[in-house]
Write a protein that holds these residues in place. Sequence first.
Motif, mmCIF file in Angstrom:
data_model
loop_
_atom_site.group_PDB
_atom_site.id
_atom_site.type_symbol
_atom_site.label_atom_id
_atom_site.label_comp_id
_atom_site.label_asym_id
_atom_site.label_seq_id
_atom_site.Cartn_x
_atom_site.Cartn_y
_atom_site.Cartn_z
ATOM 1 N N ALA A 368 0.846 -1.196 0.000
ATOM 2 C CA ALA A 368 0.000 0.000 0.000
ATOM 3 C C ALA A 368 0.878 1.241 0.000
ATOM 4 C CB ALA A 368 -0.915 -0.007 1.224
ATOM 5 N N GLY A 369 0.534 2.194 -0.852
ATOM 6 C CA GLY A 369 1.314 3.426 -0.955
ATOM 7 C C GLY A 369 2.437 3.360 -1.968
ATOM 8 N N ALA A 370 2.611 2.215 -2.636
ATOM 9 C CA ALA A 370 3.693 2.094 -3.620
ATOM 10 C C ALA A 370 3.493 3.060 -4.788
ATOM 11 C CB ALA A 370 3.784 0.654 -4.124
ATOM 12 N N ALA A 371 2.238 3.260 -5.205
ATOM 13 C CA ALA A 371 1.972 4.192 -6.310
ATOM 14 C C ALA A 371 2.458 5.588 -5.950
ATOM 15 C CB ALA A 371 0.478 4.205 -6.640
ATOM 16 N N PHE A 372 2.144 6.027 -4.746
ATOM 17 C CA PHE A 372 2.611 7.342 -4.295
ATOM 18 C C PHE A 372 4.135 7.377 -4.257
ATOM 19 C CE2 PHE A 372 4.171 10.263 -1.135
ATOM 20 C CZ PHE A 372 3.465 11.433 -1.393
ATOM 21 N N SER A 373 4.755 6.322 -3.757
ATOM 22 C CA SER A 373 6.212 6.296 -3.639
ATOM 23 C C SER A 373 6.886 6.397 -5.000
ATOM 24 C CB SER A 373 6.653 5.012 -2.926
ATOM 25 O OG SER A 373 6.149 4.967 -1.609
ATOM 26 N N LEU A 374 6.343 5.701 -5.993
ATOM 27 C CA LEU A 374 6.895 5.805 -7.344
ATOM 28 C C LEU A 374 6.808 7.234 -7.864
ATOM 29 C CD1 LEU A 374 5.376 2.550 -8.868
ATOM 30 C CD2 LEU A 374 7.823 3.030 -8.674
ATOM 31 N N PHE A 375 5.637 7.843 -7.667
ATOM 32 C CA PHE A 375 5.430 9.226 -8.114
ATOM 33 C C PHE A 375 6.401 10.165 -7.399
ATOM 34 C CE2 PHE A 375 1.893 11.826 -10.098
ATOM 35 C CZ PHE A 375 2.548 13.038 -10.011
ATOM 36 N N ALA A 376 6.487 10.042 -6.080
ATOM 37 C CA ALA A 376 7.296 10.967 -5.287
ATOM 38 C C ALA A 376 8.776 10.847 -5.604
ATOM 39 C CB ALA A 376 7.047 10.720 -3.800
ATOM 40 N N LEU A 377 9.279 9.620 -5.681
ATOM 41 C CA LEU A 377 10.705 9.442 -5.957
ATOM 42 C C LEU A 377 11.041 9.924 -7.356
ATOM 43 C CD1 LEU A 377 13.466 8.462 -5.107
ATOM 44 C CD2 LEU A 377 12.825 6.157 -5.846
ATOM 45 N N GLY A 378 10.197 9.585 -8.340
ATOM 46 C CA GLY A 378 10.450 10.076 -9.686
ATOM 47 C C GLY A 378 10.410 11.584 -9.761
ATOM 48 N N ARG A 379 9.369 12.184 -9.172
ATOM 49 C CA ARG A 379 9.193 13.634 -9.261
ATOM 50 C C ARG A 379 10.297 14.399 -8.545
ATOM 51 N NH1 ARG A 379 4.765 16.201 -10.805
ATOM 52 N NH2 ARG A 379 4.887 14.507 -12.325
ATOM 53 N N ALA A 380 10.909 13.797 -7.527
ATOM 54 C CA ALA A 380 11.983 14.486 -6.807
ATOM 55 C C ALA A 380 13.135 14.854 -7.739
ATOM 56 C CB ALA A 380 12.489 13.612 -5.651
ATOM 57 N N ALA A 381 13.368 14.043 -8.772
ATOM 58 C CA ALA A 381 14.422 14.384 -9.735
ATOM 59 C C ALA A 381 14.104 15.709 -10.422
ATOM 60 C CB ALA A 381 14.573 13.266 -10.762
ATOM 61 N N GLY A 382 12.837 15.898 -10.795
ATOM 62 C CA GLY A 382 12.425 17.157 -11.410
ATOM 63 C C GLY A 382 12.449 18.313 -10.430
ATOM 64 N N TRP A 383 12.013 18.056 -9.198
ATOM 65 C CA TRP A 383 12.057 19.121 -8.183
ATOM 66 C C TRP A 383 13.476 19.667 -8.043
ATOM 67 C CZ3 TRP A 383 9.115 15.843 -4.010
ATOM 68 C CH2 TRP A 383 7.744 15.878 -4.289
ATOM 69 N N ILE A 384 14.432 18.757 -8.003
ATOM 70 C CA ILE A 384 15.825 19.177 -7.832
ATOM 71 C C ILE A 384 16.276 20.017 -9.024
ATOM 72 C CG2 ILE A 384 18.194 18.316 -7.753
ATOM 73 C CD1 ILE A 384 17.014 15.937 -6.072
ATOM 74 N N ALA A 385 15.886 19.604 -10.227
ATOM 75 C CA ALA A 385 16.240 20.391 -11.417
ATOM 76 C C ALA A 385 15.653 21.792 -11.333
ATOM 77 C CB ALA A 385 15.735 19.678 -12.675
ATOM 78 N N HIS A 386 14.389 21.896 -10.920
ATOM 79 C CA HIS A 386 13.753 23.207 -10.811
ATOM 80 C C HIS A 386 14.375 24.038 -9.700
ATOM 81 C CE1 HIS A 386 10.365 23.102 -13.674
ATOM 82 N NE2 HIS A 386 10.429 21.791 -13.511
ATOM 83 N N ALA A 387 14.720 23.399 -8.582
ATOM 84 C CA ALA A 387 15.350 24.137 -7.486
ATOM 85 C C ALA A 387 16.695 24.702 -7.932
ATOM 86 C CB ALA A 387 15.533 23.217 -6.275
#
Length: 411
Positions: A368-387
């Motif tokens: 449970a929560g794996a879908a969120f974890s995939l989204f969050a970990l993937g999106r963190a790469a983009g967050w870092i680029a934007h930061a």
Amino acid sequence: MSTYLTAAEAAAALGVSVPTLYAYVSRGMLRSAPESAGKRRLYAADEVRRLARRKADGKRAGKVAQKVLDWGVPVLESRITLIAQGRLLYRGRDAIELARTATLEEAAALLWECARACFDDAPDAPIASSAWHTWIKQMRASAPHERALVMLPVAAAQMPRLYASGKPAQLDTAVTVLRVLAAALAAAPLSREPLHRQLAAAWGVSQRRHVDLLRAALVVCADHELNASTFTVRCIASTGMHLVGAVTGGLAALAGPRHCGETMLVTALFHEAQEAGDVDRYVAARLARADVQQRTILPGFGHMLYPNGDPRAAVLLDMLAGHATTRAERQALAQIDSIVRAANDATGLAPTVDFALSALERVLKLPAGAAFSLFALGRAAGWIAHAMEQIEDGRLIRPRARYIGPDESAP
């Protein structure tokens, strides 16, 4: 290397006459450079495109100014991600095609404008394994986003170069953030293994075709332009906060039910549809009792930026269909397909990436929560680029509000 346009080409791209183009140059709105061999002046194509977009935004701004922060005109300039005509591009590369073969590390290197070797060269996270084990043990019962929101700031205290402004130091911190986030989301030990394999090991996913689905899911989630969580990250980074603080803020925004928290609503939708038995009747009943203003009438369907369907969902569901080989997997996928068909018949809407991630979780029997974890970990790469892009820009993001309350000074 920049591509250059002639005066006639630049004027055509801007929809103006050549004399007007020269006026833009004289006002400092555009720069020109002499041709290496000849007397003509040339214009950088990226500058021309940027000015053309600003002009187009200006024409629309009067009508949609009140919607600037609600699917309205762009509010920031970025070179990271483009969403246009049903396509998603990372630094000009098709993200969907990238997802077929690339790892999240390779997508991150593209977004961060560095070599893939930055992951190999980065030092280990400066956190004692015994301390990490203790934190994980204390937080194991919590939801993935709750663990990450607690453990990222705790880990930040152990990172020596948080506020270093040089690109090498930023990249070391960025790699550490992804590794810490992966371990926190999966309640797993810190590791230097590829990120999708870290999740696979923590979730007991051993079949190669299933591991490949996790890899692709991370890549399609890596960035999505200026969504709510990414805008939050950029605002935080603009204040001078370090990458860990910016990513933590993005994670908090991401967990809301109108953002990636929607994956949890989709999971509930799957359960309710199964309990109902008749999927068409269930969808019709849900639509009949719903407030049409609520976006969660059918969570996981319809994306404002993709009127013809979310390509991220399409590629993941297509790969899932190809990788579902056991009887149990095919049965789970058949139920999901029936929901897609019923929803499309009733509303004309196509599934979003939230739906596809939840489908992966269900068909592969992930925690449970794996879908969120995939989204969050993937999106963190983009967050870092934007930061990092915002830090390089150096400006504080400070929009103004249009006041609509009472005015005590009014007669």
